[in-house]
Scaffold this active site. Sequence first.
Site, PDB file in Angstrom:
ATOM      1  N   PRO A 158       0.815  -1.369   0.097  1.00 55.14           N
ATOM      2  CA  PRO A 158      -0.280  -0.030  -0.424  1.00 55.14           C
ATOM      3  C   PRO A 158       1.130   1.015   0.201  1.00 55.14           C
ATOM      4  O   PRO A 158       1.707   1.300   0.834  1.00 55.14           O
ATOM      5  CB  PRO A 158      -0.918   0.343   1.111  1.00 55.14           C
ATOM      6  N   GLY A 163       4.043   3.825   5.105  1.00 56.13           N
ATOM      7  CA  GLY A 163       5.183   3.658   5.795  1.00 56.13           C
ATOM      8  C   GLY A 163       5.361   2.451   6.146  1.00 56.13           C
ATOM      9  O   GLY A 163       6.728   2.279   6.562  1.00 56.13           O
ATOM     10  N   LEU A 164       5.491   1.734   5.092  1.00 53.87           N
ATOM     11  CA  LEU A 164       5.657  -0.005   4.578  1.00 53.87           C
ATOM     12  C   LEU A 164       6.697   0.933   3.417  1.00 53.87           C
ATOM     13  O   LEU A 164       7.417  -1.092   2.957  1.00 53.87           O
ATOM     14  CB  LEU A 164       4.683  -0.613   4.148  1.00 53.87           C
ATOM     15  N   GLY A 165       7.654   1.422   2.570  1.00 50.19           N
ATOM     16  CA  GLY A 165       8.715   1.248   2.103  1.00 50.19           C
ATOM     17  C   GLY A 165       8.260   1.040   0.671  1.00 50.19           C
ATOM     18  O   GLY A 165       8.985   0.654  -0.057  1.00 50.19           O
ATOM     19  N   SER A 166       7.032   1.532   0.246  1.00 56.61           N
ATOM     20  CA  SER A 166       6.312   1.279  -0.832  1.00 56.61           C
ATOM     21  C   SER A 166       7.284   2.133  -2.170  1.00 56.61           C
ATOM     22  O   SER A 166       7.989   1.758  -3.155  1.00 56.61           O
ATOM     23  CB  SER A 166       5.050   2.310  -1.416  1.00 56.61           C
ATOM     24  N   ALA A 175      10.976   0.656  -2.528  1.00 60.55           N
ATOM     25  CA  ALA A 175      10.720  -1.019  -3.158  1.00 60.55           C
ATOM     26  C   ALA A 175      10.156  -1.170  -4.472  1.00 60.55           C
ATOM     27  O   ALA A 175      11.093  -1.713  -5.516  1.00 60.55           O
ATOM     28  CB  ALA A 175       9.663  -1.445  -2.275  1.00 60.55           C
ATOM     29  N   ASP A 192      14.791   2.668   4.951  1.00 56.96           N
ATOM     30  CA  ASP A 192      14.318   2.292   3.716  1.00 56.96           C
ATOM     31  C   ASP A 192      14.907   1.610   2.462  1.00 56.96           C
ATOM     32  O   ASP A 192      14.435   0.490   2.033  1.00 56.96           O
ATOM     33  CB  ASP A 192      13.285   3.075   3.078  1.00 56.96           C
TER      34      ASP A 192
HETATM   35  O1  PMV Z   1       8.300   6.520   4.600  1.00 55.63           O
HETATM   36  P1  PMV Z   1       8.695   5.482   5.834  1.00 55.63           P
HETATM   37  O2  PMV Z   1       6.996   6.263   5.859  1.00 55.63           O
HETATM   38  O3  PMV Z   1       8.769   4.627   5.561  1.00 55.63           O
HETATM   39  O4  PMV Z   1       9.182   6.601   7.098  1.00 55.63           O
HETATM   40  C1  PMV Z   1      10.816   6.228   6.715  1.00 55.63           C
HETATM   41  C2  PMV Z   1      11.038   6.292   7.797  1.00 55.63           C
HETATM   42  C3  PMV Z   1      11.576   8.237   8.176  1.00 55.63           C
HETATM   43  O5  PMV Z   1      12.290   7.756   9.972  1.00 55.63           O
HETATM   44  C4  PMV Z   1      10.481   8.797   8.796  1.00 55.63           C
HETATM   45  C5  PMV Z   1      12.318   8.652   7.285  1.00 55.63           C
HETATM   46  C6  PMV Z   1      13.564   8.449   6.900  1.00 55.63           C
HETATM   47  O6  PMV Z   1      13.923   8.780   5.978  1.00 55.63           O
HETATM   48  O7  PMV Z   1      14.583   7.775   7.807  1.00 55.63           O
END
Ligand code: PMV
Length: 349
Positions: A118, A122-125, A128, A169
């Site tokens: 999705p 916050g799951l790295g889409s 990825a 990520d």
């Molecule tokens: O993009 P997200 O929602 O998976 O967030 C990544 C993690 C953060 O610490 C918020 C940003 C980063 O670049 O580390």
Amino acid sequence: MNSPVRERTGHHRSGSASGQGEGRAHAKAILLGEHSVVHGTPAIAFPVPTLSVRALARPGSAGAVSEAPADGHFRFTAGATVATDPTPSGPRVAVEEALRRWGISDDPVEVLVECAIPLARGLGSSAACAGAAVRAVADLHGRTLDPATLYDLVQCGEQVAHGRASGIDARAVLSDGPIRFQRGTAAPMTIGVDAVLVIADTGAPGSTQQAVAGVRRTLERDRAAAQRLLTRASGLIEAAAADLSAGRARSLGRAMVDFQELLAELGVSTAHIDSLVTAALGAGAYGAKLTGAGLGGCVLALAEAPLVPDVRAALRHAGAAQTWTLPTRALRSGATSSPASTPELGTNP
Ligand code: PMV
């Protein structure tokens, strides 16, 4: 992590022979350390292989394509013959940079991305999709990608998606196991905890760029308070890493709750995230917190296996759009390298 071995492209034959290249990557979740990691603390992340991305690359045709994602599918053309896009996506930036480094920018390439992760949760889409796209183009051109180069290329795309990306990520979506990440470097982690991670989707997209910028403003307002908060964050992350390897699930859960408090102080939690955290804890989870940038996105809970149905039901009752589970023993055995080898990973019916 940085050894110059050939990266898997998700494809065995040379893509150039078939006129098409293929690449894959998977989602990630951050156990502890989001946001503070941008400011130099360590962070712990793990792959979520059940949510994956496949990209297909083929030689580009005359007309340039740049589609917005629909149902996780999108298509773009990259290469110097393509008119400059004022708002290029992270995957396209990563592929453009790859073509430039390989000296083949004059050969446009068309990439189709099929993303089951999705978006903006916050799951790295974004990382990825960029990783899968670069792997597909490398496969098309029969190029060998060493891990350092692939990370670098994905990071070029991530700087577009995040503003200033820590790199966690990019490391986690390309990794086969859990990692301890700090200042660009990732190290594999030992997992001694035997429990289940439950990921719950709030259903609301969150903007990583907006969240990262907001945290920066908060930290810049009071430097001394920011230093105290980052020291507290580092302490929690180090303690959690020790708990994770020593098998102390209860203590790890407490660290998650404490880290959630810290993230709320940074202004990235929401009422819905708070209610999902409360619901998971009420159903007996060891700990729960937001995962990723927040302001929407997902919540991550840690629970012992027999309580997982209750925790999932409580999360759904509190408004989670969907949940996924990941037993920590799948992380322990390194079984996360292939989606097919993790049958216990599952979504809600
Ligand atoms: O993009 P997200 O929602 O998976 O967030 C990544 C993690 C953060 O610490 C918020 C940003 C980063 O670049 O580390």
